[in-house]
Scaffold this motif. Structure first.
Motif, short mmCIF file in Angstrom:
data_model
loop_
_atom_site.label_atom_id
_atom_site.label_comp_id
_atom_site.label_asym_id
_atom_site.label_seq_id
_atom_site.Cartn_x
_atom_site.Cartn_y
_atom_site.Cartn_z
N UNK A 1 -74.46 5.03 -35.76
CA UNK A 1 -76.05 4.48 -37.00
C UNK A 1 -74.56 4.32 -38.32
N UNK A 2 -74.43 5.42 -38.72
CA UNK A 2 -73.30 5.40 -39.62
C UNK A 2 -72.27 3.99 -39.50
N UNK A 3 -71.84 3.80 -38.60
CA UNK A 3 -71.41 2.48 -38.24
C UNK A 3 -71.72 0.96 -38.47
N UNK A 4 -72.66 1.29 -38.33
CA UNK A 4 -73.90 0.19 -38.62
C UNK A 4 -74.16 -0.11 -39.88
N UNK A 5 -74.75 1.03 -40.10
CA UNK A 5 -75.38 0.65 -41.43
C UNK A 5 -74.43 0.81 -42.59
N UNK A 6 -73.36 1.30 -42.61
CA UNK A 6 -71.95 2.02 -43.54
C UNK A 6 -71.12 0.64 -42.92
N UNK A 7 -71.38 -0.51 -42.20
CA UNK A 7 -70.21 -0.92 -41.98
C UNK A 7 -68.79 -0.51 -41.46
N UNK A 8 -68.68 0.24 -40.65
CA UNK A 8 -67.67 1.16 -41.05
C UNK A 8 -66.72 0.43 -39.24
N UNK A 9 -67.00 -0.77 -39.09
CA UNK A 9 -66.25 -1.24 -38.81
C UNK A 9 -65.34 -2.81 -38.65
N UNK A 10 -64.66 -3.32 -37.65
CA UNK A 10 -64.30 -4.37 -37.85
C UNK A 10 -64.34 -5.33 -36.58
N UNK A 11 -65.93 -5.29 -36.62
CA UNK A 11 -66.72 -6.67 -35.72
C UNK A 11 -67.19 -5.95 -34.46
N UNK B 1 -64.43 5.40 -40.85
CA UNK B 1 -65.24 7.04 -40.30
C UNK B 1 -65.48 7.65 -41.38
N UNK B 2 -63.70 8.08 -41.60
CA UNK B 2 -63.70 9.22 -41.16
C UNK B 2 -63.57 9.39 -43.07
N UNK B 3 -63.25 8.45 -43.96
CA UNK B 3 -63.12 8.40 -45.12
C UNK B 3 -64.83 8.44 -45.88
N UNK B 4 -65.76 7.76 -44.63
CA UNK B 4 -66.82 8.17 -44.89
C UNK B 4 -67.50 9.63 -44.70
N UNK B 5 -67.26 10.05 -43.77
CA UNK B 5 -67.65 11.62 -43.42
C UNK B 5 -67.06 12.37 -44.00
N UNK B 6 -66.19 11.81 -45.01
CA UNK B 6 -64.68 13.50 -45.56
C UNK B 6 -65.60 14.08 -45.93
N UNK B 7 -66.14 13.71 -47.35
CA UNK B 7 -66.95 14.86 -48.43
C UNK B 7 -68.71 15.68 -47.58
N UNK B 8 -69.46 14.88 -46.64
CA UNK B 8 -70.37 15.65 -46.36
C UNK B 8 -69.42 16.66 -44.89
#
Ligand code: ADP
Ligand code: MN
Length: 186
Positions: A50-60, A75-82
């Motif tokens: 879901x995060x990949x879709x919603x936060x656009x953590x992909x390259x296409x 993905x790892x950057x987005x998850x790091x704090x949590x």
């Protein structure tokens, strides 16, 4: 510094990760141990897909596999704090690109190939994608990936063919979190 544990629920698509992690999180929400405050009980559920879709953590979009091409760094950057803060249940069908330090328990869900086949057909996956995933399950790709990526002691394979097994798995994970919190006073 002691923090709440992070639990990874991994496995081939269709083995029951999302159902199991949602139920496990709900059970953990009502956990109260000695000296534990209410605010410490809210474990966060992270569905990486879901995060990949919603936060656009992909390259296409990968048309052949009908899936986004995951950008592991994003993905790892987005998850790091949590994940550094602790207290997460993470749901994803891969696990080798997460930092090893993030997870305290890695659950690998498994299902019999006939069971998995039916679940994936019901999900409307194209035949090739059903076959690919069933093959992945037969070869125990996710279990091997987990064992290659994390300490052996924290990798736990659990069978998830029936509702009874799912309930027992949820109870086990919930108990594991309770034990961890008691041992670490978190
Ligand atoms: P994943 O997230 O691993 O792809 P899901 O949690 O979405 O898998 O489960 C796939 C399907 O199988 C869902 O319809 C779910 O209700 C069902 N399911 C999952 N685990 C079990 C189980 N242990 N027993 C029966 N049905 C299950
Ligand atoms: Mn899922």
């Amino acid at each position: 510094m002691a923090r709440l544990p992070n639990v990874l629920i991994t496995g081939t698509p269709g083995t029951g990760k999302t159902t199991t992690s949602e139920q496990a999180r709900r059970c953990m929400l009502i956990q109260r141990g000695p000296g534990q405050v209410a605010s410490a009980t809210g474990l966060r559920l992270i569905s990486v897909g879901d995060w990949v879709k919603e936060k656009e953590l992909h390259s296409g979009w990968d048309a052949e596999h009908e899936a986004f091409i995951l950008d592991e760094d994003k993905v790892c950057d987005a998850m790091e704090d949590a994940l550094s803060a602790g207290g997460n249940v993470v749901d994803y069908h891969s696990c080798d690109f997460f930092p090893e330090r993030w997870f305290d328990l890695v659950v690998v869900l498994q299902a019999d190939n006939t069971v998995l086949y039916e679940r994936l057909e019901k999900r409307g996956y194209p035949q090739a994608k059903v076959q690919e995933n069933v093959q992945c399950e037969i070869m125990m790709v996710l279990l091997e990936e987990a064992r290659d990526s994390y300490r052996e002691e924290i990798v736990v394979p659990l069978t998830s063919n029936t509702v009874e097994e799912m309930e027992s798995n949820v109870a086990r994970i919930t108990q594991w979190v309770a034990d961890y919190r008691r041992q670490h006073s978190v």
